[in-house]
Design a protein around this motif. Sequence first.
Motif, PDB file in Angstrom:
ATOM      1  N   ILE A 127      32.993  32.311  47.167  1.00 46.71           N
ATOM      2  CA  ILE A 127      32.604  33.529  46.457  1.00 46.71           C
ATOM      3  C   ILE A 127      31.622  34.305  47.327  1.00 46.71           C
ATOM      4  CG2 ILE A 127      31.535  34.472  44.384  1.00 46.71           C
ATOM      5  CD1 ILE A 127      32.402  31.937  42.913  1.00 46.71           C
ATOM      6  N   ALA A 128      31.943  35.550  47.587  1.00 47.40           N
ATOM      7  CA  ALA A 128      31.143  36.359  48.514  1.00 47.40           C
ATOM      8  C   ALA A 128      29.770  36.667  47.949  1.00 47.40           C
ATOM      9  CB  ALA A 128      31.877  37.662  48.830  1.00 47.40           C
ATOM     10  N   LEU A 133      30.755  42.906  41.518  1.00 51.28           N
ATOM     11  CA  LEU A 133      31.295  42.400  42.775  1.00 51.28           C
ATOM     12  C   LEU A 133      31.335  40.878  42.800  1.00 51.28           C
ATOM     13  CD1 LEU A 133      29.564  44.897  45.240  1.00 51.28           C
ATOM     14  CD2 LEU A 133      31.995  44.809  44.653  1.00 51.28           C
ATOM     15  N   ARG A 134      30.309  40.267  42.228  1.00 52.07           N
ATOM     16  CA  ARG A 134      30.250  38.798  42.216  1.00 52.07           C
ATOM     17  C   ARG A 134      31.371  38.230  41.355  1.00 52.07           C
ATOM     18  NH1 ARG A 134      28.462  34.771  45.332  1.00 52.07           N
ATOM     19  NH2 ARG A 134      26.896  33.426  44.440  1.00 52.07           N
ATOM     20  N   VAL A 135      31.560  38.807  40.181  1.00 49.22           N
ATOM     21  CA  VAL A 135      32.597  38.330  39.271  1.00 49.22           C
ATOM     22  C   VAL A 135      33.987  38.549  39.871  1.00 49.22           C
ATOM     23  CG1 VAL A 135      33.722  38.764  37.052  1.00 49.22           C
ATOM     24  CG2 VAL A 135      31.229  38.554  37.171  1.00 49.22           C
ATOM     25  N   LEU A 136      34.216  39.714  40.466  1.00 43.75           N
ATOM     26  CA  LEU A 136      35.532  39.985  41.041  1.00 43.75           C
ATOM     27  C   LEU A 136      35.805  39.112  42.263  1.00 43.75           C
ATOM     28  CD1 LEU A 136      35.823  43.862  40.676  1.00 43.75           C
ATOM     29  CD2 LEU A 136      36.775  42.060  39.222  1.00 43.75           C
ATOM     30  N   SER A 137      34.757  38.769  43.002  1.00 43.92           N
ATOM     31  CA  SER A 137      34.930  37.850  44.116  1.00 43.92           C
ATOM     32  C   SER A 137      35.276  36.453  43.598  1.00 43.92           C
ATOM     33  CB  SER A 137      33.664  37.791  44.973  1.00 43.92           C
ATOM     34  OG  SER A 137      33.829  36.880  46.049  1.00 43.92           O
ATOM     35  N   ALA A 138      34.633  36.057  42.506  1.00 46.26           N
ATOM     36  CA  ALA A 138      34.956  34.763  41.886  1.00 46.26           C
ATOM     37  C   ALA A 138      36.406  34.757  41.419  1.00 46.26           C
ATOM     38  CB  ALA A 138      34.024  34.497  40.710  1.00 46.26           C
ATOM     39  N   ARG A 139      36.840  35.880  40.870  1.00 49.57           N
ATOM     40  CA  ARG A 139      38.233  35.980  40.414  1.00 49.57           C
ATOM     41  C   ARG A 139      39.201  35.785  41.570  1.00 49.57           C
ATOM     42  NH1 ARG A 139      41.452  37.634  36.354  1.00 49.57           N
ATOM     43  NH2 ARG A 139      43.314  38.864  36.830  1.00 49.57           N
ATOM     44  N   GLN A 140      38.916  36.409  42.704  1.00 53.31           N
ATOM     45  CA  GLN A 140      39.795  36.259  43.857  1.00 53.31           C
ATOM     46  C   GLN A 140      39.831  34.810  44.341  1.00 53.31           C
ATOM     47  OE1 GLN A 140      41.928  38.593  45.062  1.00 53.31           O
ATOM     48  NE2 GLN A 140      41.202  39.656  43.223  1.00 53.31           N
ATOM     49  N   ALA A 141      38.693  34.141  44.299  1.00 55.74           N
ATOM     50  CA  ALA A 141      38.653  32.732  44.710  1.00 55.74           C
ATOM     51  C   ALA A 141      39.509  31.879  43.780  1.00 55.74           C
ATOM     52  CB  ALA A 141      37.207  32.228  44.714  1.00 55.74           C
ATOM     53  N   LEU A 142      39.430  32.143  42.473  1.00 60.11           N
ATOM     54  CA  LEU A 142      40.221  31.357  41.528  1.00 60.11           C
ATOM     55  C   LEU A 142      41.707  31.708  41.587  1.00 60.11           C
ATOM     56  CD1 LEU A 142      37.401  30.520  40.501  1.00 60.11           C
ATOM     57  CD2 LEU A 142      38.363  30.531  38.196  1.00 60.11           C
ATOM     58  N   LEU A 143      42.020  32.928  41.949  1.00 61.46           N
ATOM     59  CA  LEU A 143      43.431  33.279  42.126  1.00 61.46           C
ATOM     60  C   LEU A 143      44.020  32.558  43.332  1.00 61.46           C
ATOM     61  CD1 LEU A 143      43.407  37.113  41.349  1.00 61.46           C
ATOM     62  CD2 LEU A 143      44.413  35.288  39.961  1.00 61.46           C
ATOM     63  N   ARG A 144      43.177  32.340  44.353  1.00 60.79           N
ATOM     64  CA  ARG A 144      43.651  31.588  45.526  1.00 60.79           C
ATOM     65  C   ARG A 144      43.827  30.110  45.193  1.00 60.79           C
ATOM     66  NH1 ARG A 144      39.820  34.978  48.119  1.00 60.79           N
ATOM     67  NH2 ARG A 144      38.240  33.333  48.076  1.00 60.79           N
ATOM     68  N   HIS A 145      43.062  29.635  44.233  1.00 57.81           N
ATOM     69  CA  HIS A 145      43.086  28.213  43.861  1.00 57.81           C
ATOM     70  C   HIS A 145      43.224  28.105  42.340  1.00 57.81           C
ATOM     71  CE1 HIS A 145      41.531  27.651  47.942  1.00 57.81           C
ATOM     72  NE2 HIS A 145      40.548  28.488  47.641  1.00 57.81           N
ATOM     73  N   PRO A 146      44.414  28.317  41.787  1.00 60.83           N
ATOM     74  CA  PRO A 146      44.593  28.395  40.334  1.00 60.83           C
ATOM     75  C   PRO A 146      44.165  27.162  39.561  1.00 60.83           C
ATOM     76  CG  PRO A 146      46.541  29.192  41.500  1.00 60.83           C
ATOM     77  CD  PRO A 146      45.656  28.564  42.531  1.00 60.83           C
ATOM     78  N   TRP A 147      44.171  26.005  40.182  1.00 59.57           N
ATOM     79  CA  TRP A 147      43.806  24.767  39.515  1.00 59.57           C
ATOM     80  C   TRP A 147      42.331  24.709  39.138  1.00 59.57           C
ATOM     81  CZ3 TRP A 147      40.017  22.462  42.346  1.00 59.57           C
ATOM     82  CH2 TRP A 147      39.939  22.818  43.706  1.00 59.57           C
ATOM     83  N   VAL A 148      41.495  25.527  39.778  1.00 58.52           N
ATOM     84  CA  VAL A 148      40.048  25.477  39.525  1.00 58.52           C
ATOM     85  C   VAL A 148      39.739  25.842  38.082  1.00 58.52           C
ATOM     86  CG1 VAL A 148      37.789  26.401  40.168  1.00 58.52           C
ATOM     87  CG2 VAL A 148      39.504  25.966  41.927  1.00 58.52           C
TER      88      VAL A 148
END
Length: 242
Positions: free
Chosen positions: A72-73, A87-102
Amino acid sequence: MTQQLETSRRIPLNRGRVLEAAVALADKAGLDALSMRRLAEDLGVVPMALYKHVANKDELLDGMVDAVIGEIAPVAADAGWKDAVRLRVLSARQALLRHPWVRHVLETRTNRTPAVLTYTDEVIGMFLAGGFSVDLTHHVMHALGSRMWGFTQELFDDAAAGRGAEAAVPPEAQAAMVQEMAERYPNILQVATAAQHDDGSVVSYGCDDQFEFEFALDLMLDGFERLQRLGWSSTAAKRGGK
């Protein structure tokens, strides 16, 4: 394959490498496929070698979540509270989209790792630094809920509108499902099918998940800002104030 395993064996095993391989395995095959034995095979080591770096699968999952949180950036120090949170929340979203199991791990694990606690503490700190009272921040965090991590349960999905497996359901059956929805739940059907993808295809009804997420997030942030400006407090609200 043999050469790959031999190369893998020559690279010293450490906790970071174990977690990296575990994340990659979960990304590729899902959590159900994740086991110490399968992970050891991917790393080209015996399963017992893993236990020098993670005590058990629970500790492995904790470490995997922490590794993803590390993606998360960070937010610029001079950003205002609203931009910082967004920005923090949207960065977290992108991280979870890359790793759906999280998402599943975050929803089911009761253990809060240092990385999870640090992320939560940082989000709270953004509101406090923006002039929010501790009282308002407390309720803001309740309102954000899982949205803080970039996900939320969607009200409308393909199944709700009688869609979702068009390729497997004959057109006449699809029509019957939509007709039944129209008769029994007309309001749900009307709203759930209001959006179409850009191509306007008959089989492409559906919502833009990213747009809907940002739409709701911005509404919440605007609402939080309004309450902060009004000097909102839970005590006054319980007495009938605003």
